[in-house]
Scaffold this motif. Structure first.
Motif, PDB file in Angstrom:
ATOM      1  N   ASN A  62      -5.444   4.426 -12.637  1.00 52.41           N
ATOM      2  CA  ASN A  62      -4.606   4.007 -13.758  1.00 52.41           C
ATOM      3  C   ASN A  62      -3.763   2.782 -13.423  1.00 52.41           C
ATOM      4  OD1 ASN A  62      -3.946   4.369 -16.496  1.00 52.41           O
ATOM      5  ND2 ASN A  62      -2.028   5.381 -15.979  1.00 52.41           N
ATOM      6  N   HIS A  63      -4.312   1.905 -12.592  1.00 53.07           N
ATOM      7  CA  HIS A  63      -3.575   0.721 -12.181  1.00 53.07           C
ATOM      8  C   HIS A  63      -3.564  -0.351 -13.261  1.00 53.07           C
ATOM      9  CE1 HIS A  63      -3.830   1.479  -7.540  1.00 53.07           C
ATOM     10  NE2 HIS A  63      -2.958   2.260  -8.158  1.00 53.07           N
ATOM     11  N   GLU A  64      -2.431  -1.062 -13.344  1.00 50.52           N
ATOM     12  CA  GLU A  64      -2.309  -2.150 -14.309  1.00 50.52           C
ATOM     13  C   GLU A  64      -2.966  -3.441 -13.826  1.00 50.52           C
ATOM     14  OE1 GLU A  64      -0.539  -0.160 -17.418  1.00 50.52           O
ATOM     15  OE2 GLU A  64      -1.190  -2.255 -17.349  1.00 50.52           O
ATOM     16  N   TYR A  65      -2.781  -3.732 -12.534  1.00 53.70           N
ATOM     17  CA  TYR A  65      -3.196  -5.021 -11.995  1.00 53.70           C
ATOM     18  C   TYR A  65      -4.552  -4.915 -11.305  1.00 53.70           C
ATOM     19  CZ  TYR A  65       1.788  -6.057 -12.463  1.00 53.70           C
ATOM     20  OH  TYR A  65       3.059  -6.234 -12.949  1.00 53.70           O
ATOM     21  N   MET A  66      -5.422  -5.880 -11.582  1.00 54.52           N
ATOM     22  CA  MET A  66      -6.716  -5.921 -10.903  1.00 54.52           C
ATOM     23  C   MET A  66      -7.028  -7.354 -10.502  1.00 54.52           C
ATOM     24  SD  MET A  66      -8.999  -3.084 -12.979  1.00 54.52           S
ATOM     25  CE  MET A  66     -10.197  -2.910 -11.648  1.00 54.52           C
ATOM     26  N   TYR A  67      -7.800  -7.478  -9.414  1.00 57.90           N
ATOM     27  CA  TYR A  67      -8.028  -8.788  -8.799  1.00 57.90           C
ATOM     28  C   TYR A  67      -9.484  -8.898  -8.332  1.00 57.90           C
ATOM     29  CZ  TYR A  67      -2.960  -8.123  -8.273  1.00 57.90           C
ATOM     30  OH  TYR A  67      -1.629  -7.861  -8.496  1.00 57.90           O
ATOM     31  N   TRP A  68     -10.000 -10.117  -8.386  1.00 58.49           N
ATOM     32  CA  TRP A  68     -11.281 -10.429  -7.760  1.00 58.49           C
ATOM     33  C   TRP A  68     -11.060 -11.494  -6.683  1.00 58.49           C
ATOM     34  CZ3 TRP A  68     -15.685  -8.027  -7.546  1.00 58.49           C
ATOM     35  CH2 TRP A  68     -16.101  -7.199  -8.601  1.00 58.49           C
ATOM     36  N   VAL A 116     -19.098 -12.677  -0.084  1.00 60.85           N
ATOM     37  CA  VAL A 116     -18.803 -11.255  -0.276  1.00 60.85           C
ATOM     38  C   VAL A 116     -17.642 -11.169  -1.251  1.00 60.85           C
ATOM     39  CG1 VAL A 116     -18.197  -9.054   0.774  1.00 60.85           C
ATOM     40  CG2 VAL A 116     -19.587 -10.696   2.051  1.00 60.85           C
ATOM     41  N   TYR A 117     -17.819 -10.391  -2.303  1.00 61.22           N
ATOM     42  CA  TYR A 117     -16.824 -10.298  -3.357  1.00 61.22           C
ATOM     43  C   TYR A 117     -16.110  -8.952  -3.280  1.00 61.22           C
ATOM     44  CZ  TYR A 117     -18.946 -14.462  -5.252  1.00 61.22           C
ATOM     45  OH  TYR A 117     -19.403 -15.746  -5.404  1.00 61.22           O
ATOM     46  N   PHE A 118     -14.798  -9.022  -3.320  1.00 63.00           N
ATOM     47  CA  PHE A 118     -13.976  -7.812  -3.278  1.00 63.00           C
ATOM     48  C   PHE A 118     -13.133  -7.721  -4.533  1.00 63.00           C
ATOM     49  CE2 PHE A 118     -14.758  -6.046   0.821  1.00 63.00           C
ATOM     50  CZ  PHE A 118     -15.096  -7.112   1.633  1.00 63.00           C
ATOM     51  N   CYS A 119     -13.075  -6.528  -5.041  1.00 69.34           N
ATOM     52  CA  CYS A 119     -12.182  -6.200  -6.131  1.00 69.34           C
ATOM     53  C   CYS A 119     -11.021  -5.397  -5.570  1.00 69.34           C
ATOM     54  CB  CYS A 119     -12.928  -5.387  -7.178  1.00 69.34           C
ATOM     55  SG  CYS A 119     -11.912  -4.803  -8.540  1.00 69.34           S
ATOM     56  N   ALA A 120      -9.859  -5.545  -6.166  1.00 63.79           N
ATOM     57  CA  ALA A 120      -8.688  -4.770  -5.746  1.00 63.79           C
ATOM     58  C   ALA A 120      -7.870  -4.415  -6.963  1.00 63.79           C
ATOM     59  CB  ALA A 120      -7.838  -5.569  -4.750  1.00 63.79           C
ATOM     60  N   SER A 121      -7.080  -3.370  -6.824  1.00 72.13           N
ATOM     61  CA  SER A 121      -6.176  -2.995  -7.906  1.00 72.13           C
ATOM     62  C   SER A 121      -4.813  -2.630  -7.342  1.00 72.13           C
ATOM     63  CB  SER A 121      -6.738  -1.829  -8.723  1.00 72.13           C
ATOM     64  OG  SER A 121      -6.714  -0.626  -7.969  1.00 72.13           O
ATOM     65  N   SER A 122      -3.820  -2.734  -8.200  1.00 69.50           N
ATOM     66  CA  SER A 122      -2.440  -2.455  -7.791  1.00 69.50           C
ATOM     67  C   SER A 122      -1.735  -1.808  -8.959  1.00 69.50           C
ATOM     68  CB  SER A 122      -1.750  -3.764  -7.392  1.00 69.50           C
ATOM     69  OG  SER A 122      -0.396  -3.558  -7.115  1.00 69.50           O
ATOM     70  N   GLY A 123      -0.953  -0.776  -8.650  1.00 73.62           N
ATOM     71  CA  GLY A 123      -0.375  -0.013  -9.747  1.00 73.62           C
ATOM     72  C   GLY A 123       1.037  -0.372 -10.089  1.00 73.62           C
ATOM     73  N   GLN A 124       1.856  -0.528  -9.063  1.00 74.15           N
ATOM     74  CA  GLN A 124       3.282  -0.703  -9.309  1.00 74.15           C
ATOM     75  C   GLN A 124       3.720  -2.075  -8.866  1.00 74.15           C
ATOM     76  OE1 GLN A 124       5.342   2.450  -7.354  1.00 74.15           O
ATOM     77  NE2 GLN A 124       3.991   4.029  -8.152  1.00 74.15           N
TER      78      GLN A 124
END
Lengths: 113, 115
Positions: free
Chosen positions: A28-34, A88-96
């Motif tokens: 349920n994270h708001e922030y996502m990154y590639w 190499v591609y990485f996805c990340a997410s951050s909640g707070q």
């Protein structure tokens, strides 16, 4: 609880072909990154999203597009692949916002010939 | 220019020896600071982070890091290295002025552990 997942894990494209990388998170994270990772250059931010329906450019956005139609998914598209996009591609997410701790997926290794 | 620098591209230490990986940043306001580890073929795992307060932070796997404002540094340390610590280590920052949480990474330091 799978965390951050990426599909596919590996892909080989020919120059000019298109593809979409899928990132999904179940936190349920708001922030996502590639990010893309290249030898000797660390990780560089391609695009990011601070919430559903929003996207923004990062450090190296050229040649890529993204969409965040659902909160849990963040798609990275290559419309016309080039050898320079081998990475190499990485996805990340951050909640707070307060923590800014990012959780990373396992990565997608893309080769463009 | 704003940047994160890891001066050592490659470090080799003997198993059981101590380890220090260097990280310097150049941002005006104190940023949020992180160390990540990446094992071969894997994603990134957070080792530790610093936001404020005690400048010596403890992380997982026996790692610690010390924030030194006067030196704009956030060096990673471990008293006794294990063979399983061989990996690539990334220092990363979120600039203090950021409202998007974008991470800026250093180039990475590859750690090799000799038996």
């Amino acid at each position: 609880n799978a965390g951050v997942t990426q599909t596919p894990k590996f892909r080989v494209l020919k120059t000019g072909q298109s593809m979409t990388l899928l990132c999904a998170q179940d936190m349920n994270h708001e922030y996502m990154y590639w990010y893309r990772q290249d030898p000797g250059m660390g990780l560089r931010l391609i695009h990011y999203s601070v919430g559903e329906g929003t996207t923004a450019k990062g450090e190296v956005p050229d040649g890529y597009n993204v969409s965040r139609l659902k909160k849990q998914n963040f798609l990275l598209g290559l419309e016309s692949a080039a050898p320079s996009q081998t990475s190499v591609y990485f996805c990340a997410s951050s909640g707070q916002r307060a923590s800014y701790e990012q959780y990373f997926g396992p990565g997608t290794r893309l080769t463009v010939t | 220019a704003q940047s994160v620098t890891q001066p050592d591209i490659h470090i080799t230490v003997s198993e059981g020896a101590s380890l220090e990986l260097r990280c310097n940043y150049s941002y005006g306001a104190t940023p949020y600071l992180f160390w990540y580890v990446q094992s071969p073929g894997q994603g990134l795992q957070l080792l530790l982070k610093y936001f404020s307060g005690d400048t010596l932070v403890q992380g997982i796997k026996g790692f610690e890091a010390e924030f030194k404002r006067s030196q704009s540094s956030f060096n990673l340390r471990k008293p006794s290295v294990h063979w399983s610590d061989a990996a690539e280590y990334f220092c990363a920052v979120v600039p203090g002025s950021s409202n998007t949480g974008k991470l800026i990474f250093g180039q990475g330091t590859t750690l090799q552990v000799k038996p």
